[in-house]
Design a protein around this motif. Structure first.
Motif, short mmCIF file in Angstrom:
data_model
loop_
_atom_site.label_atom_id
_atom_site.label_comp_id
_atom_site.label_asym_id
_atom_site.label_seq_id
_atom_site.Cartn_x
_atom_site.Cartn_y
_atom_site.Cartn_z
N THR A 266 5.91 -12.39 -32.80
CA THR A 266 6.96 -12.52 -33.81
C THR A 266 7.98 -11.39 -33.69
OG1 THR A 266 5.45 -13.64 -35.33
CG2 THR A 266 7.41 -12.61 -36.29
N ILE A 267 7.51 -10.18 -33.54
CA ILE A 267 8.41 -9.02 -33.50
C ILE A 267 9.25 -8.99 -32.23
CG2 ILE A 267 8.54 -6.49 -33.49
CD1 ILE A 267 5.98 -6.57 -35.30
N VAL A 268 8.63 -9.27 -31.07
CA VAL A 268 9.39 -9.18 -29.81
C VAL A 268 10.18 -10.45 -29.52
CG1 VAL A 268 7.79 -7.48 -28.82
CG2 VAL A 268 7.53 -9.91 -28.24
N GLY A 269 9.89 -11.53 -30.25
CA GLY A 269 10.66 -12.75 -30.11
C GLY A 269 10.30 -13.62 -28.92
N GLN A 270 9.09 -13.50 -28.43
CA GLN A 270 8.60 -14.39 -27.38
C GLN A 270 7.09 -14.42 -27.42
OE1 GLN A 270 10.27 -12.08 -23.99
NE2 GLN A 270 8.26 -12.30 -23.04
N PRO A 271 6.48 -15.49 -26.93
CA PRO A 271 5.02 -15.60 -26.96
C PRO A 271 4.35 -14.48 -26.16
CG PRO A 271 6.01 -17.72 -26.40
CD PRO A 271 7.10 -16.69 -26.35
N MET A 272 3.35 -13.85 -26.78
CA MET A 272 2.58 -12.79 -26.13
C MET A 272 1.11 -13.07 -26.36
SD MET A 272 4.96 -10.75 -24.88
CE MET A 272 4.24 -9.15 -24.55
N VAL A 273 0.29 -12.64 -25.40
CA VAL A 273 -1.16 -12.80 -25.52
C VAL A 273 -1.82 -11.43 -25.48
CG1 VAL A 273 -1.22 -15.12 -24.53
CG2 VAL A 273 -1.44 -13.15 -23.02
N GLY A 274 -2.91 -11.29 -26.22
CA GLY A 274 -3.67 -10.05 -26.21
C GLY A 274 -4.52 -9.96 -24.95
N CYS B 10 -5.36 -3.18 -27.04
CA CYS B 10 -3.99 -3.06 -27.55
C CYS B 10 -2.95 -3.20 -26.43
CB CYS B 10 -3.81 -1.76 -28.32
SG CYS B 10 -2.74 -1.96 -29.76
N LEU B 11 -3.22 -4.10 -25.51
CA LEU B 11 -2.30 -4.45 -24.43
C LEU B 11 -1.92 -5.90 -24.62
CD1 LEU B 11 -0.90 -4.06 -21.66
CD2 LEU B 11 -3.09 -4.67 -20.61
N PHE B 12 -0.62 -6.17 -24.60
CA PHE B 12 -0.10 -7.51 -24.80
C PHE B 12 0.81 -7.87 -23.64
CE2 PHE B 12 -0.83 -5.38 -28.80
CZ PHE B 12 -1.68 -6.26 -29.45
N SER B 13 0.71 -9.12 -23.19
CA SER B 13 1.56 -9.55 -22.07
C SER B 13 2.10 -10.94 -22.35
CB SER B 13 0.78 -9.55 -20.76
OG SER B 13 -0.06 -10.68 -20.68
N ASP B 14 3.06 -11.34 -21.52
CA ASP B 14 3.64 -12.68 -21.67
C ASP B 14 2.75 -13.75 -21.05
OD1 ASP B 14 4.03 -12.17 -18.98
OD2 ASP B 14 6.19 -12.46 -19.03
N GLY B 15 1.63 -13.36 -20.47
CA GLY B 15 0.71 -14.30 -19.83
C GLY B 15 1.13 -14.69 -18.43
N LYS B 16 2.26 -14.19 -17.97
CA LYS B 16 2.78 -14.51 -16.64
C LYS B 16 2.75 -13.29 -15.72
CE LYS B 16 5.91 -17.70 -18.88
NZ LYS B 16 7.26 -17.88 -19.37
N GLY B 17 2.26 -12.18 -16.25
CA GLY B 17 2.21 -10.97 -15.44
C GLY B 17 3.55 -10.26 -15.32
N VAL B 18 4.47 -10.53 -16.24
CA VAL B 18 5.79 -9.90 -16.17
C VAL B 18 5.94 -8.91 -17.32
CG1 VAL B 18 8.28 -10.27 -16.07
CG2 VAL B 18 6.75 -11.91 -14.99
N ALA B 19 6.23 -9.41 -18.51
CA ALA B 19 6.49 -8.56 -19.67
C ALA B 19 5.20 -8.01 -20.26
CB ALA B 19 7.25 -9.34 -20.73
N SER B 20 5.24 -6.76 -20.70
CA SER B 20 4.05 -6.18 -21.32
C SER B 20 4.43 -5.17 -22.40
CB SER B 20 3.16 -5.50 -20.28
OG SER B 20 3.78 -4.35 -19.77
N LEU B 21 3.54 -5.06 -23.36
CA LEU B 21 3.62 -4.04 -24.40
C LEU B 21 2.26 -3.38 -24.48
CD1 LEU B 21 4.78 -2.57 -26.94
CD2 LEU B 21 3.90 -4.49 -28.28
N THR B 22 2.24 -2.08 -24.33
CA THR B 22 1.01 -1.30 -24.45
C THR B 22 1.15 -0.38 -25.65
OG1 THR B 22 0.75 -1.31 -22.05
CG2 THR B 22 -0.54 0.32 -23.28
N VAL B 23 0.12 -0.33 -26.48
CA VAL B 23 0.12 0.57 -27.62
C VAL B 23 -1.10 1.47 -27.49
CG1 VAL B 23 0.08 0.78 -30.14
CG2 VAL B 23 1.18 -1.21 -29.06
N GLU B 24 -0.85 2.76 -27.38
CA GLU B 24 -1.92 3.75 -27.33
C GLU B 24 -1.97 4.45 -28.67
OE1 GLU B 24 -0.96 6.36 -24.11
OE2 GLU B 24 -1.20 4.80 -22.60
N THR B 25 -3.17 4.64 -29.20
CA THR B 25 -3.32 5.33 -30.47
C THR B 25 -4.08 6.63 -30.27
OG1 THR B 25 -5.36 4.17 -31.03
CG2 THR B 25 -3.29 3.16 -31.76
N ALA B 26 -3.81 7.58 -31.15
CA ALA B 26 -4.49 8.87 -31.12
C ALA B 26 -4.54 9.42 -32.54
CB ALA B 26 -3.75 9.85 -30.20
N SER B 27 -5.34 10.43 -32.74
CA SER B 27 -5.38 11.07 -34.05
C SER B 27 -4.04 11.75 -34.32
CB SER B 27 -6.50 12.10 -34.10
OG SER B 27 -6.20 13.19 -33.24
#
Length: 176
Positions: free
Chosen positions: A68-76, A80-97
């Motif tokens: 919803t936020i990035v405006g295109q279908p993404m898969v987990g 906390c790694l999300f991709s477009d399912g085609k091996g192109v677009a990705s969003l990685t979220v790293e968390t820490a204290s």
């Protein structure tokens, strides 16, 4: 030179002492320590101080939220790694204290200034910035819940301004 019997006794005593010490500090047990029921605050009862010693927060997004936020279908893809399912677009979220994020923020900000074409400091949380270039963007947020590093890459429909806007929306979603 000491008698052989005395030296052997000393050698046998060392492992017993080490094992005893490990048991006293909780090492050597395969059972993890139970989590604390609460995190202590400072003398003034400041909950923000408690957040500084807490561990990293969990992933702040689901694949549906990211889509919803990035405006295109993404898969987990897990962790906390999300991709477009085609091996192109990705969003990685790293968390820490919060304390870890606070300690590395300046270094990350300096590195971003070298890697990205534009870096904007944000008035969000305790510290935050968004950095963008042609096919990639990075955002870092440190707030009372922890620290978050977001890296977006290869969203072909986004230009640098689009990366910046999308990363700001993601940070807004984290910040509540």
């Amino acid at each position: 030179m000491r008698p052989l019997r005395h030296r052997v006794a000393q050698l046998l005593l060392v492992p017993v002492t080490v094992v005893g010490l490990l048991g006293a500090v909780g090492c050597g047990s395969s059972d993890p320590a139970p989590p604390p029921d609460r995190v202590d605050t400072d003398a003034a009862g400041d909950a923000d101080s408690a957040g500084a010693v807490a561990g990293p927060p969990s992933c702040p997004f689901t694949a549906e939220q990211v889509s919803t936020i990035v405006g295109q279908p993404m898969v987990g893809e897990g962790s906390c790694l999300f991709s477009d399912g085609k091996g192109v677009a990705s969003l990685t979220v790293e968390t820490a204290s919060k304390i870890a994020g606070s300690g590395t923020f300046t270094y990350k900000r300096d590195q971003a200034a070298q890697r990205y074409d534009q870096v904007d400091d944000l008035d969000q949380g305790d510290m935050a910035y968004v950095a963008v270039k042609d096919i990639e963007g990075e955002a870092v947020l440190v707030d009372s819940t922890g620290a978050y590093t977001l890296i977006m890459s290869s969203f072909t429909r986004l230009d640098p301004a689009g990366y910046g806007q999308t990363l700001r929306r993601l940070l807004d979603a984290i910040g509540g």
